[in-house]
Design an enzyme around this catalytic site. Structure first.
Site, PDB file in Angstrom:
ATOM      1  N   LYS A  36      33.863  39.514  40.047  1.00  0.00           N
ATOM      2  CA  LYS A  36      33.618  38.747  38.814  1.00  0.00           C
ATOM      3  C   LYS A  36      33.484  37.246  39.034  1.00  0.00           C
ATOM      4  O   LYS A  36      32.748  36.590  38.318  1.00  0.00           O
ATOM      5  CB  LYS A  36      34.695  39.052  37.775  1.00  0.00           C
ATOM      6  CG  LYS A  36      36.078  38.571  38.151  1.00  0.00           C
ATOM      7  CD  LYS A  36      37.118  39.138  37.186  1.00  0.00           C
ATOM      8  CE  LYS A  36      38.496  38.663  37.570  1.00  0.00           C
ATOM      9  NZ  LYS A  36      39.555  39.531  37.064  1.00  0.00           N
ATOM     10  N   ARG A 131      49.956  41.749  29.794  1.00  0.00           N
ATOM     11  CA  ARG A 131      48.539  41.671  29.480  1.00  0.00           C
ATOM     12  C   ARG A 131      48.146  43.094  29.082  1.00  0.00           C
ATOM     13  O   ARG A 131      48.734  43.627  28.152  1.00  0.00           O
ATOM     14  CB  ARG A 131      47.733  41.079  30.645  1.00  0.00           C
ATOM     15  CG  ARG A 131      46.394  40.504  30.135  1.00  0.00           C
ATOM     16  CD  ARG A 131      45.546  39.857  31.213  1.00  0.00           C
ATOM     17  NE  ARG A 131      44.991  40.837  32.150  1.00  0.00           N
ATOM     18  CZ  ARG A 131      44.173  40.516  33.154  1.00  0.00           C
ATOM     19  NH1 ARG A 131      43.812  39.260  33.354  1.00  0.00           N
ATOM     20  NH2 ARG A 131      43.698  41.448  33.964  1.00  0.00           N
TER      21      ARG A 131
HETATM   22  C1  LIG Z   1      40.319  39.879  38.055  1.00  0.00           C
HETATM   23  C2  LIG Z   1      41.084  41.124  38.205  1.00  0.00           C
HETATM   24  C3  LIG Z   1      41.545  41.516  39.467  1.00  0.00           C
HETATM   25  C4  LIG Z   1      41.365  40.659  40.700  1.00  0.00           C
HETATM   26  O1  LIG Z   1      42.335  39.647  40.707  1.00  0.00           O
HETATM   27  P1  LIG Z   1      42.512  38.655  41.942  1.00  0.00           P
HETATM   28  O2  LIG Z   1      43.769  37.936  41.654  1.00  0.00           O
HETATM   29  O3  LIG Z   1      41.320  37.792  41.970  1.00  0.00           O
HETATM   30  O4  LIG Z   1      42.627  39.503  43.162  1.00  0.00           O
HETATM   31  C5  LIG Z   1      42.224  42.719  39.557  1.00  0.00           C
HETATM   32  N1  LIG Z   1      42.453  43.494  38.472  1.00  0.00           N
HETATM   33  C6  LIG Z   1      42.031  43.148  37.252  1.00  0.00           C
HETATM   34  C7  LIG Z   1      42.326  44.056  36.105  1.00  0.00           C
HETATM   35  C8  LIG Z   1      41.345  41.954  37.065  1.00  0.00           C
HETATM   36  O5  LIG Z   1      40.942  41.602  35.844  1.00  0.00           O
END
Ligand SMILES: *Cc1c(COP(=O)(O)O)cnc(C)c1O
Length: 350
Positions: A36, A131
């Site tokens: 992302k 969350r």
């Molecule tokens: C963005 C995201 C991740 C990745 O997180 P990082 O800290 O960049 O490794 C993993 N799981 C979910 C649900 C996310 O939204």
């Protein structure tokens, strides 16, 4: 276009991904690489695939569609609960999605059925960071709902920590997740193939813990792209932390006082900055601002100090006068990276 650009070294990212895939594999953990922060760049997806990740994950269906349109065929996990108005697109392009709402699951099932597909589901459980995720005492009820939907397949159970409150992964909360998975398996007589413990914040725990329980997957973004673990932003040994560099151009450089004169009220962002009088300095202005990046999340090179930023100007102190057209390179943190990737004013150079 100005010279403002994000230089991206895909080889360094590939090295980071391959290193993490190998370290995790030794512990029986697969890696879903998260795209992302790079808007689902197909070039990035290609590099991650070559590094041996088991799937790609993105929070936006638009990014997943972009990778599919470019011919990327890996399994793809939608990392944010599907938006009801996009359900058809989710079933079309994503292999699996994270879920926590029964209405959304029912809508996914109908859409999958109309499309003649089976859609995989990863149920998210709340472990304390508050969350996404069902509360632990609702898990069985939600599992029962998914199992009753013929066009959905319950493939995984996952959790996400350290995003909102920075709650750290621990043997307690990860142990709770494993226990919930086992309880679901015995209650319903099913097997949960993927137990996704979390994001980059789980890396230290997953590589060091003596007992991973049932955790066999992590979803990694920041650690792959920036080579840092996000709990304390420490560099991870053996990884590159400089795969991304934000380069901006000097537009003015002048000997100026550090303290303003005249009567000061709020600035353009509603702030009243503290002033301190350190005499005259070389004040240099770069053509980059809050519209292009998170200016508070840039690491400046030796000899350059970031003083403040407006929408379009970054004000730094330099050791000497710079000439308009000179360039200064910064290392973006995750937030700066996200913002500069999405700014149309920042050229991306792979
Ligand atoms: C963005 C995201 C991740 C990745 O997180 P990082 O800290 O960049 O490794 C993993 N799981 C979910 C649900 C996310 O939204």
């Amino acid at each position: 276009m100005t010279g403002l650009r994000l230089e991206i070294d895909l080889e360094k990212i590939g090295h980071n991904a391959a290193t993490l895939v190998e370290r995790a594999a030794q512990r029986g953990v697969s890696i879903t690489a998260v795209t992302k922060a790079m808007l689902g760049s197909p070039e990035l997806a290609g590099v991650l695939g070559a590094a041996g990740v088991s799937a790609l994950g993105d929070s936006r269906i638009e990014n997943i569609e972009r990778m599919r349109a470019a011919g990327i065929e890996q399994p793809m996990l939608l990392l944010r609960s599907p938006v009801l108005s996009q359900i058809g697109r989710v079933v079309e392009s994503a292999t699996m999605s994270v879920n926590s709402e029964t209405e959304v699951l029912s809508a996914l099932d109908s859409a999958a059925r109309s499309a003649g597909r089976v859609h995989d589901v990863m149920l998210m459980v709340e472990l304390g960071d508050l969350r996404e995720g069902v509360m632990p005492d609702q898990l069985n009820e939600t599992v029962r709902h998914v199992i009753g939907l013929p066009s959905l397949r319950l493939r995984g159970i996952g959790a996400n920590l350290a995003c909102r409150f920075g709650v750290e992964p621990s043997s307690e909360n990860m142990g709770d997740l494993s226990a919930m998975v086992e309880s679901v398996e015995t209650t319903f007589g099913i097997e949960i193939a993927i137990v996704s413990g979390g994001n980059s914040a789980n890396l230290d725990w997953a590589l060091d813990s003596s007992d991973l329980g049932r955790i066999n997957n992590l979803r990694l973004g920041e650690s792959v792209l920036l080579g840092r673990e996000p709990l304390r932003r420490r560099a991870i040994s053996g990884l590159h932390t400089d795969a991304f560099v934000l380069v901006a151009e000097v537009i003015e450089s002048n000997r100026k006082p550090t303290a303003p004169w005249g009567r000061a009220a709020q600035n353009s962002f509603g702030e009243t900055p503290k002033t301190d009088d350190r005499g005259d300095i070389w004040q240099t202005i770069l053509a980059v601002g809050r519209q292009d990046t998170d200016t508070a999340d840039l690491s400046a090179p030796e000899g350059v100090d970031v003083l403040s930023a407006s929408s379009d100007h970054l004000i730094v102190q330099t050791r000497e006068r710079m000439t308009p057209g000179d360039e200064i390179s910064f290392e973006p943190g995750y937030s700066a990276l996200l913002r500069s990737m999405t700014s149309p004013f920042v050229t991306k150079r792979l």
